[in-house]
Design a protein around this motif. Structure first.
Motif, PDB file in Angstrom:
ATOM      1  N   THR A  40      27.196  63.265   6.003  1.00  0.00           N
ATOM      2  CA  THR A  40      27.009  62.000   6.718  1.00  0.00           C
ATOM      3  C   THR A  40      25.956  62.060   7.819  1.00  0.00           C
ATOM      4  OG1 THR A  40      29.247  61.283   6.218  1.00  0.00           O
ATOM      5  CG2 THR A  40      28.206  60.252   8.105  1.00  0.00           C
ATOM      6  N   LEU A  41      26.005  63.055   8.658  1.00  0.00           N
ATOM      7  CA  LEU A  41      25.045  63.112   9.768  1.00  0.00           C
ATOM      8  C   LEU A  41      23.622  63.223   9.248  1.00  0.00           C
ATOM      9  CD1 LEU A  41      24.644  63.100  12.808  1.00  0.00           C
ATOM     10  CD2 LEU A  41      24.822  65.586  12.773  1.00  0.00           C
ATOM     11  N   TRP A  42      23.429  64.079   8.241  1.00  0.00           N
ATOM     12  CA  TRP A  42      22.082  64.218   7.669  1.00  0.00           C
ATOM     13  C   TRP A  42      21.637  62.903   7.050  1.00  0.00           C
ATOM     14  CZ3 TRP A  42      20.321  68.313   9.730  1.00  0.00           C
ATOM     15  CH2 TRP A  42      21.122  69.442   9.888  1.00  0.00           C
ATOM     16  N   ALA A  43      22.520  62.276   6.300  1.00  0.00           N
ATOM     17  CA  ALA A  43      22.167  61.009   5.669  1.00  0.00           C
ATOM     18  C   ALA A  43      21.876  59.945   6.721  1.00  0.00           C
ATOM     19  CB  ALA A  43      23.298  60.547   4.742  1.00  0.00           C
ATOM     20  N   GLY A  44      22.637  59.972   7.809  1.00  0.00           N
ATOM     21  CA  GLY A  44      22.424  58.984   8.866  1.00  0.00           C
ATOM     22  C   GLY A  44      21.065  59.094   9.520  1.00  0.00           C
ATOM     23  N   ILE A 122      25.500  49.433   4.104  1.00  0.00           N
ATOM     24  CA  ILE A 122      25.324  49.337   2.652  1.00  0.00           C
ATOM     25  C   ILE A 122      25.534  50.698   1.996  1.00  0.00           C
ATOM     26  CG2 ILE A 122      23.601  48.918   0.830  1.00  0.00           C
ATOM     27  CD1 ILE A 122      22.411  46.759   2.750  1.00  0.00           C
ATOM     28  N   ASP A 123      24.920  51.718   2.561  1.00  0.00           N
ATOM     29  CA  ASP A 123      25.027  53.059   1.988  1.00  0.00           C
ATOM     30  C   ASP A 123      26.482  53.529   1.945  1.00  0.00           C
ATOM     31  OD1 ASP A 123      23.405  55.565   1.154  1.00  0.00           O
ATOM     32  OD2 ASP A 123      24.840  56.310   2.642  1.00  0.00           O
ATOM     33  N   SER A 124      27.195  53.326   3.023  1.00  0.00           N
ATOM     34  CA  SER A 124      28.586  53.797   3.098  1.00  0.00           C
ATOM     35  C   SER A 124      29.484  53.091   2.102  1.00  0.00           C
ATOM     36  CB  SER A 124      29.127  53.604   4.518  1.00  0.00           C
ATOM     37  OG  SER A 124      28.391  54.391   5.424  1.00  0.00           O
ATOM     38  N   VAL A 125      29.352  51.784   2.009  1.00  0.00           N
ATOM     39  CA  VAL A 125      30.214  51.008   1.106  1.00  0.00           C
ATOM     40  C   VAL A 125      29.921  51.319  -0.361  1.00  0.00           C
ATOM     41  CG1 VAL A 125      30.739  48.649   0.340  1.00  0.00           C
ATOM     42  CG2 VAL A 125      30.684  49.179   2.766  1.00  0.00           C
ATOM     43  N   LEU A 126      28.671  51.683  -0.667  1.00  0.00           N
ATOM     44  CA  LEU A 126      28.337  52.046  -2.046  1.00  0.00           C
ATOM     45  C   LEU A 126      28.623  53.519  -2.343  1.00  0.00           C
ATOM     46  CD1 LEU A 126      24.935  50.169  -2.544  1.00  0.00           C
ATOM     47  CD2 LEU A 126      27.165  49.569  -3.509  1.00  0.00           C
ATOM     48  N   PHE A 127      28.186  54.408  -1.449  1.00  0.00           N
ATOM     49  CA  PHE A 127      28.265  55.835  -1.734  1.00  0.00           C
ATOM     50  C   PHE A 127      29.692  56.365  -1.801  1.00  0.00           C
ATOM     51  CE2 PHE A 127      28.470  60.259  -0.226  1.00  0.00           C
ATOM     52  CZ  PHE A 127      27.735  60.871  -1.232  1.00  0.00           C
ATOM     53  N   VAL A 128      30.477  56.088  -0.802  1.00  0.00           N
ATOM     54  CA  VAL A 128      31.805  56.713  -0.701  1.00  0.00           C
ATOM     55  C   VAL A 128      32.675  56.449  -1.929  1.00  0.00           C
ATOM     56  CG1 VAL A 128      33.964  56.751   0.611  1.00  0.00           C
ATOM     57  CG2 VAL A 128      31.780  56.917   1.810  1.00  0.00           C
ATOM     58  N   PRO A 129      32.869  55.205  -2.364  1.00  0.00           N
ATOM     59  CA  PRO A 129      33.746  55.029  -3.533  1.00  0.00           C
ATOM     60  C   PRO A 129      33.165  55.632  -4.812  1.00  0.00           C
ATOM     61  CG  PRO A 129      32.916  52.907  -2.767  1.00  0.00           C
ATOM     62  CD  PRO A 129      32.470  53.928  -1.788  1.00  0.00           C
ATOM     63  N   LEU A 130      31.837  55.595  -4.964  1.00  0.00           N
ATOM     64  CA  LEU A 130      31.237  56.182  -6.157  1.00  0.00           C
ATOM     65  C   LEU A 130      31.315  57.711  -6.135  1.00  0.00           C
ATOM     66  CD1 LEU A 130      28.065  53.909  -6.441  1.00  0.00           C
ATOM     67  CD2 LEU A 130      30.044  53.917  -7.981  1.00  0.00           C
ATOM     68  N   GLY A 140      34.989  56.904   8.333  1.00  0.00           N
ATOM     69  CA  GLY A 140      34.387  58.114   8.884  1.00  0.00           C
ATOM     70  C   GLY A 140      32.902  58.177   8.619  1.00  0.00           C
ATOM     71  N   GLN A 141      32.494  57.747   7.446  1.00  0.00           N
ATOM     72  CA  GLN A 141      31.066  57.744   7.114  1.00  0.00           C
ATOM     73  C   GLN A 141      30.323  56.751   8.007  1.00  0.00           C
ATOM     74  OE1 GLN A 141      29.591  59.122   3.784  1.00  0.00           O
ATOM     75  NE2 GLN A 141      27.956  57.663   3.428  1.00  0.00           N
ATOM     76  N   VAL A 142      30.873  55.574   8.198  1.00  0.00           N
ATOM     77  CA  VAL A 142      30.233  54.584   9.069  1.00  0.00           C
ATOM     78  C   VAL A 142      30.152  55.120  10.499  1.00  0.00           C
ATOM     79  CG1 VAL A 142      30.500  52.286  10.107  1.00  0.00           C
ATOM     80  CG2 VAL A 142      30.801  52.581   7.638  1.00  0.00           C
ATOM     81  N   LEU A 143      31.239  55.725  10.973  1.00  0.00           N
ATOM     82  CA  LEU A 143      31.238  56.298  12.318  1.00  0.00           C
ATOM     83  C   LEU A 143      30.172  57.388  12.446  1.00  0.00           C
ATOM     84  CD1 LEU A 143      32.476  56.599  15.157  1.00  0.00           C
ATOM     85  CD2 LEU A 143      34.065  58.255  14.144  1.00  0.00           C
ATOM     86  N   GLY A 144      30.138  58.307  11.494  1.00  0.00           N
ATOM     87  CA  GLY A 144      29.163  59.394  11.536  1.00  0.00           C
ATOM     88  C   GLY A 144      27.729  58.898  11.503  1.00  0.00           C
ATOM     89  N   LYS A 145      27.455  57.934  10.670  1.00  0.00           N
ATOM     90  CA  LYS A 145      26.093  57.388  10.585  1.00  0.00           C
ATOM     91  C   LYS A 145      25.742  56.582  11.820  1.00  0.00           C
ATOM     92  CE  LYS A 145      25.627  57.580   5.632  1.00  0.00           C
ATOM     93  NZ  LYS A 145      25.481  56.859   4.388  1.00  0.00           N
ATOM     94  N   THR A 146      26.728  55.932  12.415  1.00  0.00           N
ATOM     95  CA  THR A 146      26.483  55.208  13.665  1.00  0.00           C
ATOM     96  C   THR A 146      26.130  56.189  14.782  1.00  0.00           C
ATOM     97  OG1 THR A 146      27.964  53.430  12.970  1.00  0.00           O
ATOM     98  CG2 THR A 146      27.460  53.567  15.318  1.00  0.00           C
ATOM     99  N   VAL A 147      26.832  57.319  14.828  1.00  0.00           N
ATOM    100  CA  VAL A 147      26.507  58.359  15.808  1.00  0.00           C
ATOM    101  C   VAL A 147      25.094  58.880  15.563  1.00  0.00           C
ATOM    102  CG1 VAL A 147      27.067  60.719  16.561  1.00  0.00           C
ATOM    103  CG2 VAL A 147      28.881  59.015  16.295  1.00  0.00           C
ATOM    104  N   ALA A 148      24.745  59.133  14.311  1.00  0.00           N
ATOM    105  CA  ALA A 148      23.395  59.602  13.984  1.00  0.00           C
ATOM    106  C   ALA A 148      22.352  58.576  14.415  1.00  0.00           C
ATOM    107  CB  ALA A 148      23.275  59.888  12.489  1.00  0.00           C
ATOM    108  N   THR A 149      22.638  57.308  14.194  1.00  0.00           N
ATOM    109  CA  THR A 149      21.719  56.251  14.616  1.00  0.00           C
ATOM    110  C   THR A 149      21.576  56.244  16.127  1.00  0.00           C
ATOM    111  OG1 THR A 149      22.084  54.841  12.689  1.00  0.00           O
ATOM    112  CG2 THR A 149      21.419  53.735  14.716  1.00  0.00           C
TER     113      THR A 149
END
Length: 168
Positions: A40-44, A122-130, A140-149
């Protein structure tokens, strides 16, 4: 292409590689009640790097970088992570790039923040379930990417402030 552009391009591609590799090989990380996919952090960070590439290479250059990132996703991850990554990454990066280009005329940092927030959602809602078969890791993914942002926007703001101080 300047040396700075090459560094940003390498960082962009490197973050994609790290995001896919860690998502494939590491278990989700636990932060309090949040389970966060390891990549997540890298992707963010890719969202801000994409915006910096937009500044340096323009829209066509960003499309090439997105294609390179998507291609690497196929090579570096399990088939399930690769499919999820390519679909989520390509969709979120293209839409985020459009948002950035539309907001760019107002303020660079505002454009970065806006495009990152749209892209990470968009990335979180698509990536995680797939990738993981359900929505449990989305918060958690949204939180992690928000921190990265927040970290990358803070770094850009600090760099902008330092440039202004040097000019004076």
């Amino acid at each position: 292409m300047t040396a700075v552009t090459v560094v940003v391009l390498a960082a962009y591609v490197g973050n994609i590689v790290l995001a896919n590799w860690t998502s494939t090989h590491w278990s989700p990380l636990q932060f309090g009640v949040f389970a966060v996919p390891a990549g997540t952090l890298w992707a963010g960070m890719t969202f801000t790097l994409r915006d910096l590439l937009h500044e340096a290479l323009g829209g066509r250059g960003v499309l090439g970088a997105i294609a390179a990132g998507a291609g690497l996703s196929w090579l570096l991850a399990t088939p399930q992570i690769a499919v999820a990554s390519v679909l989520a990454f390509t969709t979120s990066e293209l839409i985020g790039s459009i948002v950035y280009s539309r907001l760019r005329g107002r303020a660079v940092l505002g454009a970065v923040l806006g495009s990152n927030l749209v892209g990470l959602g968009i990335d979180s809602v698509l990536f995680v379930p797939l990738a993981f078969g359900g929505f449990a890791l989305v918060p958690g993914q949204v939180l992690g990417k928000t921190v990265a942002t927040a970290l990358t926007v803070a770094a850009l703001l600090a760099a902008k402030t330092a440039r202004r101080a040097v000019r004076r």
